[in-house]
Structure formats: structure tokens, C-alpha cells
Scaffold this active site. Structure first.
Site, PDB file in Angstrom:
ATOM      1  N   GLY A  11       0.814  -1.210   0.000  1.00  0.00           N
ATOM      2  CA  GLY A  11       0.000   0.000   0.000  1.00  0.00           C
ATOM      3  C   GLY A  11       0.850   1.265   0.000  1.00  0.00           C
ATOM      4  CD  GLN A  12      -0.372   7.379   0.406  1.00  0.00           C
ATOM      5  OE1 GLN A  12      -1.266   7.205   1.246  1.00  0.00           O
ATOM      6  NE2 GLN A  12      -0.048   8.571  -0.050  1.00  0.00           N
ATOM      7  CG  ASP A  34      -0.685  -6.149   0.321  1.00  0.00           C
ATOM      8  OD1 ASP A  34      -0.303  -4.981   0.507  1.00  0.00           O
ATOM      9  OD2 ASP A  34      -1.896  -6.425   0.070  1.00  0.00           O
ATOM     10  CB  ILE A  35      -4.585  -9.499   0.164  1.00  0.00           C
ATOM     11  CG1 ILE A  35      -5.593 -10.642   0.073  1.00  0.00           C
ATOM     12  CG2 ILE A  35      -4.873  -8.423  -0.865  1.00  0.00           C
ATOM     13  CD1 ILE A  35      -6.952 -10.312   0.643  1.00  0.00           C
ATOM     14  CE1 TYR A 140      -9.302   4.421   7.268  1.00  0.00           C
ATOM     15  CE2 TYR A 140      -9.429   6.775   7.664  1.00  0.00           C
ATOM     16  CZ  TYR A 140      -8.684   5.632   7.453  1.00  0.00           C
ATOM     17  OH  TYR A 140      -7.314   5.716   7.426  1.00  0.00           O
ATOM     18  CE  LYS A 144      -7.478   3.738  10.290  1.00  0.00           C
ATOM     19  NZ  LYS A 144      -6.426   2.723  10.326  1.00  0.00           N
TER      20      LYS A 144
HETATM   21  N1  SER Z   1      -5.904   9.643   4.236  1.00  0.00           N
HETATM   22  C1  SER Z   1      -7.006   8.995   4.892  1.00  0.00           C
HETATM   23  C2  SER Z   1      -8.243   9.103   4.086  1.00  0.00           C
HETATM   24  O1  SER Z   1      -8.413  10.091   3.418  1.00  0.00           O
HETATM   25  C3  SER Z   1      -7.237   9.592   6.248  1.00  0.00           C
HETATM   26  O2  SER Z   1      -6.530   8.897   7.192  1.00  0.00           O
HETATM   27  O3  SER Z   1      -9.074   8.240   4.156  1.00  0.00           O
END
Ligand code: SER
Length: 315
Positions: A11-12, A34-35, A140, A144
Site C-alpha cells: 500500500g501507500q 499483502d493479500i 472509517y 479508527k
Molecule cells: N488519508 C485517509 C483518508 O483520506 C485519512 O486517514 O481516508
């Protein structure tokens, strides 16, 4: 940290973190997972395919390599999570719970990122304190803030050394983000080089915290290497390098590309997510407890992003 397992390694964040960890800790001491194999097999070093929702598989890989640290990055970002809330809960919380259980049974330290998304509309918007109201309204964000609580629980209840950072939008030129709300900032740099213009789904005057990837990578390593006795907080620390809106990025880009044009279109879902997040967060606990210091401000980051992208995108 001695031997480190990284999930979400393609990922990033993972792409750049794995490369940096392999420089510092020895190439054979960093297990990238990773998957899918794509991305993992492009660099040298140990890699394994891992679906983080499979707790036994995570345990077996961690045990096979005798890791002492897990850096758990695999998760869906905010806009994708809003489109697929059940999948986001299953992946973000299920993956984290597995990483916590493996850390508990194999005595590993655990890092996992939180986010500015752990805050919500009732959080103070400016200079958001380290300890404050957290009632996020996105899936999200819910995952978190739940993750922060779960990591604190495993620390207090089972003594697992859990640590985390509330990352802002992360800007980088190596691997793209995907499905985030702050992705516009990354896209603007790419399209400035490729097309000389960008149309933003985030409105002018919408401020969010951001950070350049090298600062994020160093922050993860510095926090994980910090002496536990200096940490009053754990899950998770506010961290930011700049609070910016689309116009500010465009102004910085125009110092290099004077004709750069910025336009706008409406994306109600991502705009609502952005509006529910802080404009700027206070990173002073990170500075005081483990010495966080960002090296890149907006202009320095813009110089670096544009020069790397220009050499990659322009033939
Ligand atoms: N960069 C993330 C998003 O935009 C925030 O943690 O979902």
C-alpha cells in the site's frame, strides 16, 4: 525492533516503509505481507501472501519468522469504507483484532495507524487537542476510534506494547493512496505534471492536515524505537506537518508550474467526510513524548514531489 512483520506492505505507506526498514534493520529482518503478490515481488526481501482476516495465517507467518514487531497497515480508507461499510468493519477491525491476538500470543510489539478520521464534527476543529471528544461519523472513523480503544485495552489488560499515530493525509510519489478523502492532494501533484491542471472534489477553503511520506515513515520508526517510559499516550498520537486547502497546494505548485489551473466539482460523500474532520490538529504530545519533528513543510514537499514526478512521468 529487531524482526518486523508488515501487513498491507504494497500500500501507500507499506511500499516506502518496507524499503526504509530494510535499509535500517537488515533486509532479512523485514517480512513484507499483502493479500496479493503484485508489488511484493518487485523488491528483494522476504514476502508472504497474507489475508489479515485470517488470524491463523497471520500467527503462522509471525511464528515462522520469529518476529518481535508487527506493523499492521492493511485497511480500507475513508471513501471506500463509506461505500462498503460492512467490509470496512470486517477488514479494519477483524485484521486489527488478529494482529493484537498474534502480538499477545507471540509477545510482539504492535504499531497500527489511526487517523484524523478518529475525530468528528463535535471535536474542536482548530488545534484539535490530543485528548478530546471523538465521535466520528464515517465508518472509517468509527473503525479508527474503535481500533485506538482496542489497542489501549490490549496494552492495559495484556501488556501488549501497542503504539499508534493519528495520521493526516499522506502525500507521496511512490505508491498511490486509494479510496481516501485526502487523495485529492496527491492527485493534484500527479496531474500538475501530466496535464497542467486538476479538478478537485474537495472544495476551496476545506482545510485538512497533511504530511509528506518521508516524515510519516520516520515518525513510525521513531515512535516504535521510543523508550516506553517516556510515553504517556499510546493509541494514538496526533501528528501533522501542515494544515492546507486545495488553493494553498495550487499556489505552491504555481511556483514551479505558473500556468497550473485548479477547478472544482462536487463529491458530496468525500466533502462531508472532510467537513467532519479537524482543520488542524495539535501535535505537541508527539513532540514532547517522543521527539516528533516534521522535516517537510508545503514548499519543501512541493519541490520534492514535483521533481520526482517530473522525472517519472515525463519521457
Ligand atoms: N488519508 C485517509 C483518508 O483520506 C485519512 O486517514 O481516508
Amino acid at each position: 525492533m529487531h524482526k518486523i512483520l508488515v501487513t498491507g506492505a504494497s500500500g501507500q505507506i507499506g511500499t516506502e516503509l518496507v524499503a526504509r526498514l530494510r535499509q535500517i534493520y537488515n533486509i532479512d529482518h523485514v517480512i513484507a505481507t499483502d493479500i496479493k503478490a503484485d508489488g511484493l515481488n518487485e523488491s528483494s526481501g522476504i514476502y508472504e501472501i497474507l489475508d489479515v482476516t485470517d488470524g491463523q495465517a497471520m500467527h503462522d507467518i509471525a511464528n515462522k519468522y520469529q518476529v518481535d514487531t508487527i506493523i499492521h497497515l492493511a485497511a480500507l480508507l475513508s471513501a471506500t469504507a463509506e461505500a462498503k461499510p460492512l467490509l470496512a468493519w470486517h477488514l479494519n477491525m477483524g485484521g486489527l483484532l488478529n494482529a493484537l491476538e498474534v502480538s499477545k500470543s507471540l509477545n510482539c510489539r504492535l504499531f497500527t495507524p489511526s487517523s484524523i478520521a478518529a475525530f468528528g464534527p463535535t471535536t474542536p476543529k482548530n488545534n484539535t487537542p490530543q485528548d478530546t471528544m471523538q465521535r466520528p461519523t464515517s465508518m472509517y472513523g468509527v473503525s479508527k476510534v474503535s481500533g485506538e480503544l482496542l489497542c489501549d485495552y490490549y496494552y492495559h489488560k495484556f501488556g501488549v506494547d501497542t503504539r499508534g499515530l493519528r495520521f493526516p493525509g499522506l502525500i507521496s510519489y511512490t505508491a498511490p493512496p486509494g479510496g481516501g478523502t485526502t487523495d485529492y492532494a496527491v492527485e493534484m501533484f500527479y496531474e500538475a505534471i501530466a496535464k497542467g491542471s486538476y479538478t478537485s472534489y474537495i472544495k476551496q477553503g476545506t482545510f485538512m492536515d497533511m504530511m509528506y511520506m518521508p516524515d510519516a515513515i520516520e515518525a513510525i520508526i521513531k515512535l516504535m524505537e521510543a523508550d516506553a517510559s517516556s510515553l504517556k499516550h499510546r493509541n494514538a498520537f496526533n501528528i501533522s506537518a501542515m494544515s492546507i486547502d486545495p488553493e494553498m497546494i495550487a499556489t505552491a505548485i504555481r511556483k514551479h508550474i505558473p500556468d497550473f489551473k485548479l477547478g472544482y466539482y462536487s463529491d458530496p460523500v468525500r466533502q462531508a467526510i472532510a467537513d467532519s474532520w479537524p482543520d488542524s490538529i495539535d501535535s505537541s504530545a508527539s513532540k514532547e513524548e517522543w521527539g516528533f519533528q516534521a522535516a517537510y513543510d508545503l514548499d519543501k514537499m512541493t519541490d520534492d514531489m514535483l521533481s520526482h514526478l517530473a522525472s517519472r512521468l515525463v519521457v
